[in-house]
Design an enzyme around this catalytic site. Structure first.
Site, PDB file in Angstrom:
ATOM      1  N   ASP A  40       4.019   0.788  13.408  1.00 30.09           N
ATOM      2  CA  ASP A  40       4.586   1.324  12.158  1.00 30.09           C
ATOM      3  C   ASP A  40       5.950   1.918  12.481  1.00 30.09           C
ATOM      4  O   ASP A  40       6.301   2.099  13.650  1.00 30.09           O
ATOM      5  CB  ASP A  40       3.654   2.418  11.586  1.00 30.09           C
ATOM      6  CG  ASP A  40       3.854   2.640  10.087  1.00 30.09           C
ATOM      7  OD1 ASP A  40       4.991   2.878   9.650  1.00 30.09           O
ATOM      8  OD2 ASP A  40       2.860   2.564   9.351  1.00 30.09           O
ATOM      9  N   ASP A  59       9.802  -1.671  13.421  1.00 31.51           N
ATOM     10  CA  ASP A  59      10.418  -1.889  12.110  1.00 31.51           C
ATOM     11  C   ASP A  59      10.344  -3.390  11.858  1.00 31.51           C
ATOM     12  O   ASP A  59      11.003  -4.175  12.550  1.00 31.51           O
ATOM     13  CB  ASP A  59      11.869  -1.403  12.136  1.00 31.51           C
ATOM     14  CG  ASP A  59      12.577  -1.647  10.811  1.00 31.51           C
ATOM     15  OD1 ASP A  59      12.008  -2.346   9.947  1.00 31.51           O
ATOM     16  OD2 ASP A  59      13.709  -1.146  10.652  1.00 31.51           O
ATOM     17  N   ASN A  87       1.049  -6.278   7.157  1.00 27.43           N
ATOM     18  CA  ASN A  87       0.617  -5.309   6.140  1.00 27.43           C
ATOM     19  C   ASN A  87       1.740  -4.417   5.633  1.00 27.43           C
ATOM     20  O   ASN A  87       1.709  -3.970   4.485  1.00 27.43           O
ATOM     21  CB  ASN A  87      -0.501  -4.446   6.751  1.00 27.43           C
ATOM     22  CG  ASN A  87      -0.824  -3.240   5.896  1.00 27.43           C
ATOM     23  OD1 ASN A  87      -1.461  -3.351   4.858  1.00 27.43           O
ATOM     24  ND2 ASN A  87      -0.342  -2.060   6.316  1.00 27.43           N
ATOM     25  N   TYR A 152       8.932  -5.992  -6.762  1.00 24.55           N
ATOM     26  CA  TYR A 152       7.719  -5.979  -5.929  1.00 24.55           C
ATOM     27  C   TYR A 152       6.937  -7.282  -6.158  1.00 24.55           C
ATOM     28  O   TYR A 152       6.534  -7.968  -5.220  1.00 24.55           O
ATOM     29  CB  TYR A 152       6.862  -4.768  -6.277  1.00 24.55           C
ATOM     30  CG  TYR A 152       5.570  -4.687  -5.499  1.00 24.55           C
ATOM     31  CD1 TYR A 152       5.563  -4.220  -4.186  1.00 24.55           C
ATOM     32  CD2 TYR A 152       4.356  -5.079  -6.076  1.00 24.55           C
ATOM     33  CE1 TYR A 152       4.371  -4.150  -3.459  1.00 24.55           C
ATOM     34  CE2 TYR A 152       3.167  -5.008  -5.355  1.00 24.55           C
ATOM     35  CZ  TYR A 152       3.186  -4.542  -4.050  1.00 24.55           C
ATOM     36  OH  TYR A 152       2.012  -4.475  -3.336  1.00 24.55           O
ATOM     37  N   LYS A 156       5.957 -10.456  -3.616  1.00 24.23           N
ATOM     38  CA  LYS A 156       4.591 -10.918  -3.338  1.00 24.23           C
ATOM     39  C   LYS A 156       4.435 -12.401  -3.701  1.00 24.23           C
ATOM     40  O   LYS A 156       3.615 -13.100  -3.100  1.00 24.23           O
ATOM     41  CB  LYS A 156       3.567 -10.035  -4.049  1.00 24.23           C
ATOM     42  CG  LYS A 156       3.554  -8.588  -3.505  1.00 24.23           C
ATOM     43  CD  LYS A 156       3.237  -8.501  -2.011  1.00 24.23           C
ATOM     44  CE  LYS A 156       3.179  -7.084  -1.497  1.00 24.23           C
ATOM     45  NZ  LYS A 156       2.919  -7.000  -0.047  1.00 24.23           N
ATOM     46  N   THR A 187      -3.724   4.490  -2.399  1.00 23.66           N
ATOM     47  CA  THR A 187      -3.049   4.909  -1.161  1.00 23.66           C
ATOM     48  C   THR A 187      -1.766   5.663  -1.505  1.00 23.66           C
ATOM     49  O   THR A 187      -1.367   5.733  -2.677  1.00 23.66           O
ATOM     50  CB  THR A 187      -2.644   3.690  -0.305  1.00 23.66           C
ATOM     51  OG1 THR A 187      -1.622   2.971  -1.013  1.00 23.66           O
ATOM     52  CG2 THR A 187      -3.812   2.774  -0.018  1.00 23.66           C
TER      53      THR A 187
HETATM   54  N1  LIG Z   1      -1.611   0.217  -2.616  1.00 21.16           N
HETATM   55  C1  LIG Z   1      -1.741  -0.809  -3.474  1.00 21.16           C
HETATM   56  O1  LIG Z   1      -2.019  -0.633  -4.659  1.00 21.16           O
HETATM   57  C2  LIG Z   1      -1.556  -2.223  -2.983  1.00 21.16           C
HETATM   58  C3  LIG Z   1      -1.984  -3.278  -3.784  1.00 21.16           C
HETATM   59  C4  LIG Z   1      -1.792  -4.584  -3.369  1.00 21.16           C
HETATM   60  C5  LIG Z   1      -1.172  -4.820  -2.163  1.00 21.16           C
HETATM   61  N2  LIG Z   1      -0.753  -3.784  -1.389  1.00 21.16           N
HETATM   62  C6  LIG Z   1      -0.048  -4.095  -0.149  1.00 21.16           C
HETATM   63  O2  LIG Z   1      -0.768  -3.577   0.944  1.00 21.16           O
HETATM   64  C7  LIG Z   1       0.140  -3.238   2.005  1.00 21.16           C
HETATM   65  C8  LIG Z   1      -0.143  -1.824   2.480  1.00 21.16           C
HETATM   66  O3  LIG Z   1       0.004  -0.966   1.382  1.00 21.16           O
HETATM   67  P1  LIG Z   1      -0.509   0.556   1.369  1.00 21.16           P
HETATM   68  O4  LIG Z   1      -1.007   0.796   0.008  1.00 21.16           O
HETATM   69  O5  LIG Z   1      -1.384   0.826   2.522  1.00 21.16           O
HETATM   70  O6  LIG Z   1       0.894   1.295   1.523  1.00 21.16           O
HETATM   71  P2  LIG Z   1       1.307   2.659   2.270  1.00 21.16           P
HETATM   72  O7  LIG Z   1       2.599   3.045   1.663  1.00 21.16           O
HETATM   73  O8  LIG Z   1       0.182   3.624   2.255  1.00 21.16           O
HETATM   74  O9  LIG Z   1       1.514   2.182   3.781  1.00 21.16           O
HETATM   75  C9  LIG Z   1       2.549   1.284   4.096  1.00 21.16           C
HETATM   76  C10 LIG Z   1       2.937   1.506   5.539  1.00 21.16           C
HETATM   77  O10 LIG Z   1       4.017   0.587   5.832  1.00 21.16           O
HETATM   78  C11 LIG Z   1       4.938   1.276   6.654  1.00 21.16           C
HETATM   79  N3  LIG Z   1       6.265   0.667   6.590  1.00 21.16           N
HETATM   80  C12 LIG Z   1       7.182   0.731   5.588  1.00 21.16           C
HETATM   81  N4  LIG Z   1       8.310   0.096   5.940  1.00 21.16           N
HETATM   82  C13 LIG Z   1       8.098  -0.393   7.186  1.00 21.16           C
HETATM   83  C14 LIG Z   1       8.889  -1.133   8.099  1.00 21.16           C
HETATM   84  N5  LIG Z   1      10.159  -1.493   7.804  1.00 21.16           N
HETATM   85  N6  LIG Z   1       8.355  -1.477   9.288  1.00 21.16           N
HETATM   86  C15 LIG Z   1       7.094  -1.084   9.622  1.00 21.16           C
HETATM   87  N7  LIG Z   1       6.294  -0.372   8.808  1.00 21.16           N
HETATM   88  C16 LIG Z   1       6.801  -0.020   7.603  1.00 21.16           C
HETATM   89  C17 LIG Z   1       4.959   2.701   6.133  1.00 21.16           C
HETATM   90  O11 LIG Z   1       5.469   3.599   7.113  1.00 21.16           O
HETATM   91  C18 LIG Z   1       3.486   2.928   5.801  1.00 21.16           C
HETATM   92  O12 LIG Z   1       2.787   3.515   6.885  1.00 21.16           O
HETATM   93  C19 LIG Z   1       1.530  -3.465   1.444  1.00 21.16           C
HETATM   94  O13 LIG Z   1       2.026  -4.723   1.840  1.00 21.16           O
HETATM   95  C20 LIG Z   1       1.310  -3.441  -0.049  1.00 21.16           C
HETATM   96  O14 LIG Z   1       2.304  -4.150  -0.752  1.00 21.16           O
HETATM   97  C21 LIG Z   1      -0.936  -2.492  -1.756  1.00 21.16           C
END
Ligand SMILES: NC(=O)c1ccc[n+]([C@@H]2O[C@H](COP(=O)([O-])OP(=O)(O)OC[C@H]3O[C@@H](n4cnc5c(N)ncnc54)[C@H](O)[C@@H]3O)[C@@H](O)[C@H]2O)c1
Length: 272
Positions: A40, A59, A87, A152, A156, A187
């Site tokens: 991360d 990153d 992710n 967004y 996707k 989250t």
């Molecule tokens: N939360 C939702 O409702 C939801 C729904 C569908 C899909 N998703 C997808 O699931 C995945 C995880 O989402 P989440 O809800 O756990 O989000 P979150 O914001 O809780 O966690 C995302 C993580 O990604 C990290 N991150 C951001 N930019 C980064 C980079 N440049 N390099 C490395 N790490 C980086 C952040 O530090 C964070 O720890 C995402 O791809 C999101 O689009 C989430």
């Protein structure tokens, strides 16, 4: 089996594993016996002192950072990488014109380029691995463009595209490429976000729900027969996209069979 006759430990690299779905996924894989690379931007503090987990800074928008994370993890695993979970992601939920060039670019960089770079950098390791699989975090917003989440949603759709394309390119090489499609998950990503779609449909999934499906996809791939039969099954029999939860499943199935105008109308009702 290893040279010593003991089963070889499977290895997974998960991005964005500092919190949320990434953290839950990393914990799930560690409990299932995998060597886990949890990467991360921020430290994966939850994994401190856990020798089942290699943590580090990555990153996903930086190709050189990918190379060094993969080198570091595979040095621990004896060269193996069986599973890549792309992710890491960003979201903003506002009307399109309330954001900015910078915010749009950040979403495209992390959500799209991050996935592309990860797939490119990991390929040489996956190609050599047993039952390799890439799981990309897509979203129910790739079913139909979502109001107040236009960029967004667009990112996707790109994840959907690269998943399908690499599934075709890499399937014959024995690498499965698939994705999970949750609707709203409770989250940190959704903190401070309140779109009409969220209010109408609710936030009904936990990070554990999504993590469970990701682990299941990896384990399903591991249990598949190897050789020609596995490759044929990989091409024709296994799902590419997995919706998570009842709402996303119903929306996904409806989009596969419903007329375009009806799907548009339903999405208009759900997001206004
Ligand atoms: N939360 C939702 O409702 C939801 C729904 C569908 C899909 N998703 C997808 O699931 C995945 C995880 O989402 P989440 O809800 O756990 O989000 P979150 O914001 O809780 O966690 C995302 C993580 O990604 C990290 N991150 C951001 N930019 C980064 C980079 N440049 N390099 C490395 N790490 C980086 C952040 O530090 C964070 O720890 C995402 O791809 C999101 O689009 C989430």
């Amino acid at each position: 089996m290893s040279a010593a006759g003991s089963p070889v430990q499977r290895t997974v690299l998960i991005t964005g594993a500092g919190r949320g779905i990434g953290e839950a996924t990393a914990r799930g894989f560690a409990d299932a016996g995998y060597l886990v690379g949890a990467y991360d931007l921020q430290p994966c503090a939850w994994a401190e002192g856990d020798d089942r987990v290699v943590t580090g800074s990555l990153d996903v928008t930086d190709p050189a950072a990918w190379e060094s994370a993969l080198a570091e993890l595979t040095a621990r695993s004896g060269g193996a990488l069986n599973v890549l979970v792309n992710n890491a992601g960003l979201l903003y939920g506002t009307p399109f014109m309330d954001a900015s060039y910078e915010r749009d670019s950040a979403l495209v960089d992390v959500n799209v380029k991050g996935v592309m770079y990860g797939c490119r950098a990991a390929f040489p390791y996956l190609e050599k691995a047993v039952s390799p699989v890439v799981v990309n975090l897509c979203s129910a917003s790739a079913i139909y463009g979502q109001a107040e989440m236009a960029v967004y949603s667009a990112t996707k759709f790109a994840v959907r595209g690269i998943t399908e394309a690499l599934g075709l390119e890499w399937g014959p090489k024995g690498i499965r490429v698939c994705s999970v499609w949750p609707l709203y998950v409770g989250t940190g990503m959704l903190e401070g976000v309140s779109t009409a779609g969220m209010r109408n449909m609710g936030v009904n999934l936990t990070e554990g729900d999504v993590a469970g499906e990701i682990l299941d996809l990896a384990e399903q791939t591991r249990r598949s027969p190897s050789g020609l039969l596995g490759r044929i099954r990989g091409l024709v029999g296994r799902e590419v996209h997995r919706p998570v939860g009842q709402q996303a499943t119903a929306m996904y199935l409806a989009s596969q069979i419903g007329p375009g105008r009806v799907i548009r109308l339903v999405n208009q009702r759900l997001t206004s």
